[in-house]
Design an enzyme around this catalytic site. Structure first.
Site: not given
Length: 198
Positions: A36-37, A39, A69, A103
């Site tokens: 979790r980014g 955190d 892209g 994920e």
């Protein structure tokens, strides 16, 4: 884990369309860091990534590896499937993220080794044994919002329970020491996988 992780789930990564023609080719990675980014990205995750990278281990970390892209869901799927070991960093706000949970489902399906890291949280919280814990609250919120069906929520819970029962690392004491232990463990799994493919 039985069949609970084998069915389709109406969540972010399940909508990745394989018929797209992508502008940027995908790269095979040895390690995937599920986290979790908000955190951990600027602290623990960044340190683990750079330690492994310095050892020559090809690690997928979204902010470092996604390129203009690339179709993000398919890039994540390819990175997860190619990895020979996965690091799952379970932190207080992890269960709020449908992306983290999706994920995790894909990671559990791969059969590759999983190294769980319990960051400022206990395995019992991840199993939701404490009904007032942050993971239990996050799932009550998911349920209340009603965006995901009950089957998806149950698969996410089962994946969390599975990972919470694996031997891992619990954040205690100095972060630098913990980073070194995680890095050494992941590097050993990577070396074992490399020997098996020779």
């Amino acid at each position: 884990m039985g069949n609970i992780l084998s069915s389709h789930s109406p969540s972010p990564l399940s909508d990745a369309n394989p018929s797209f023609h992508y502008l940027v080719p995908h790269t095979a990675y040895k390690v995937f860091i599920n986290h979790r980014g908000k955190d951990t990205k600027q602290s623990l995750v960044s340190s683990v990534y750079h330690n492994l990278d310095n050892r020559g281990v090809k690690v997928f970390l979204d902010k470092m590896c996604l390129r203009p892209g690339q179709y993000i869901p398919q890039a994540l799927i390819c990175a997860i499937r190619s990895a020979s070991v996965h690091v799952v960093i379970l932190s207080p706000n992890y269960a709020e993220s449908e992306w983290c949970l999706d994920e995790l489902l894909l990671i559990c399906r791969t059969g590759a080794p999983i190294v769980p890291v319990f960051w400022e949280i206990r395995p019992s919280d991840v199993r939701m044994e404490n009904k007032n814990g942050v993971y239990a609250k996050a799932f009550r919120k998911h349920n209340k919002v009603g965006k995901f069906d009950s089957r998806t929520l149950e698969k996410w819970k089962e994946a969390l329970r599975w990972v919470s029962l694996l031997q891992g690392f619990i954040s205690e004491g100095e972060q630098g020491e913990m980073v070194e232990k995680i890095t050494a463990c992941v590097a050993r799994y990577n070396e074992m996988a490399s020997r098996q493919t020779i």
